[in-house]
Design a protein around this motif. Structure first.
Motif, PDB file in Angstrom:
ATOM      1  N   GLY A 101       0.796  -1.219   0.000  1.00 22.15           N
ATOM      2  CA  GLY A 101       0.000   0.000   0.000  1.00 22.15           C
ATOM      3  C   GLY A 101       0.824   1.262   0.000  1.00 22.15           C
ATOM      4  N   LEU A 102       2.072   1.186  -0.495  1.00 28.35           N
ATOM      5  CA  LEU A 102       2.924   2.365  -0.575  1.00 28.35           C
ATOM      6  C   LEU A 102       3.293   2.716  -2.019  1.00 28.35           C
ATOM      7  N   GLY A 103       2.481   2.269  -2.950  1.00 29.55           N
ATOM      8  CA  GLY A 103       2.612   2.727  -4.328  1.00 29.55           C
ATOM      9  C   GLY A 103       3.777   2.146  -5.105  1.00 29.55           C
ATOM     10  N   SER A 104       4.191   0.915  -4.797  1.00 35.29           N
ATOM     11  CA  SER A 104       5.336   0.344  -5.517  1.00 35.29           C
ATOM     12  C   SER A 104       5.048   0.157  -7.000  1.00 35.29           C
ATOM     13  N   ALA A 184       3.873  -9.211   5.986  1.00 34.70           N
ATOM     14  CA  ALA A 184       3.223  -9.838   4.834  1.00 34.70           C
ATOM     15  C   ALA A 184       2.372  -8.818   4.093  1.00 34.70           C
ATOM     16  N   GLY A 185       2.352  -8.937   2.783  1.00 37.69           N
ATOM     17  CA  GLY A 185       1.601  -8.000   1.957  1.00 37.69           C
ATOM     18  C   GLY A 185       0.206  -8.502   1.632  1.00 37.69           C
ATOM     19  N   VAL A 186      -0.566  -7.639   1.000  1.00 41.67           N
ATOM     20  CA  VAL A 186      -1.898  -7.966   0.484  1.00 41.67           C
ATOM     21  C   VAL A 186      -1.985  -7.383  -0.915  1.00 41.67           C
ATOM     22  N   ALA A 264      -4.304   0.497  -0.507  1.00 39.69           N
ATOM     23  CA  ALA A 264      -5.089  -0.722  -0.321  1.00 39.69           C
ATOM     24  C   ALA A 264      -4.588  -1.548   0.840  1.00 39.69           C
ATOM     25  N   GLY A 265      -3.596  -1.022   1.596  1.00 37.72           N
ATOM     26  CA  GLY A 265      -3.053  -1.712   2.742  1.00 37.72           C
ATOM     27  C   GLY A 265      -2.018  -2.763   2.336  1.00 37.72           C
ATOM     28  N   PRO A 266      -1.488  -3.438   3.347  1.00 37.47           N
ATOM     29  CA  PRO A 266      -1.851  -3.412   4.760  1.00 37.47           C
ATOM     30  C   PRO A 266      -1.034  -2.441   5.629  1.00 37.47           C
TER      31      PRO A 266
END
Length: 302
Positions: A101-104, A184-186, A264-266
């Motif tokens: 959720g940091l725009g990668s 962990a990502g989402v 979009a998180g997390p």
């Protein structure tokens, strides 16, 4: 026919946080965490090198072929300018965490279109900033991350008359941010899949009011950030995919901290001012914490 620039070109692109609570798909903020990329034209072939986020060698890393997102964005930008190079080398040093959720993905897209323009002599004449925004938003599907990644700062963006728009607004110098990044990502598609197709009119009206207040709070009245970051449309709905994220958001807000789900998180983003050490101390075990400034510059070619 395009003439390509000799030697590598380099770009840095900031992380971004979208939505910021009530500004769903419309508000975005650039943050002082940057990916660094370098590209050059080769006589033939494609070479992709990745360090940092996405560099897994056990099948978990990003692809190193034409399906790499930066390469795809570069190809689209070259097509916009009417030419494809005979070969490419791309080197990525990724600091922005993936699927957090940091725009990668937006950083990758923006880096690709800016690199491609930089590799073409006279690229500014063939592809304006407005054209790159259009292309980047088309590739991403929405502009709330790509706009601040390209332009920097705080950006209000959207779509009108079949075109994307992006308007920068100033940010009060007292505003800073702390991001809490879980291990962990989402995937964005999973998070978006949890959102309902229809929302109550009262919730939509409440969100509109808070989004308007958020613009005022960020641009000059940060004392209103706690109220301004209240959301009704998307954060609670995503709790099944990120229960620990929502638990942290609620705990911080209960203590008066303007905290939101970043994009979009997390990842959780919390707004602060001045010394953020007490806020950083709230980082859950196993998570990473970064104290960041609002980044005034977007993608920088050099």
């Amino acid at each position: 026919m395009a003439t390509f620039v000799e030697g590598p070109v380099r770009v840095t692109v900031p992380a971004t946080s979208a939505n910021l609570g009530p500004g769903f798909d419309s508000l975005g903020l650039a943050l002082s965490l940057r990916d660094e990329l370098e590209a050059e034209v080769l006589p033939s072939g494609l070479v992709v090198e990745v360090e940092g986020a996405g560099a897994g060698t056990d099948g978990t890393g990003v692809p190193l072929d034409e399906s790499h997102l930066v390469v795809r964005a570069m190809r689209a930008a070259f097509a916009l300018m009417g030419e494809q190079p005979p070969g490419l080398r791309l080197a990525c040093h990724n600091r922005i965490p993936h699927a957090r959720g940091l725009g990668s993905s937006s950083a990758a897209i923006v880096a690709g279109v800016v690199l491609a323009r930089g590799l073409v002599a006279g690229g500014q004449l063939l592809a304006s900033d407005e054209a790159l925004l259009e292309l980047a938003a088309d590739l991403e599907g929405h502009p709330d991350n790509v706009a601040p990644a390209l332009l920097g700062g705080f950006v209000i963006s959207g779509r009108e008359d079949e075109r994307w728009y992006a308007v920068r607004a100033g940010v009060d110098p007292r505003v800073s941010a702390v991001v809490f990044v879980p291990p962990a990502g989402v995937e964005t598609t999973v998070a978006r899949g949890l959102l309902p197709d229809v929302v109550p009119h009262a919730d939509a009206a409440a969100n509109s009011g808070r989004a308007a207040l958020l613009v005022a709070a960020l641009t000059g009245q940060p004392e209103h950030l706690l109220a301004a970051t209240r959301d009704w449309l998307h954060q609670d709905q995503r709790e099944p995919a990120m229960p620990e994220t929502l638990a942290l958001v609620r705990a911080l807000r209960a203590d008066g901290v303007p905290a939101v789900v970043s994009g979009a998180g997390p990842t959780v983003l919390a707004f602060g001012a001045g010394d953020t050490s007490e806020l950083e101390a709230r980082c859950p075990q196993g998570w990473q914490c970064h104290a960041l400034a609002v980044e005034p510059e977007g993608a920088v070619l050099g």
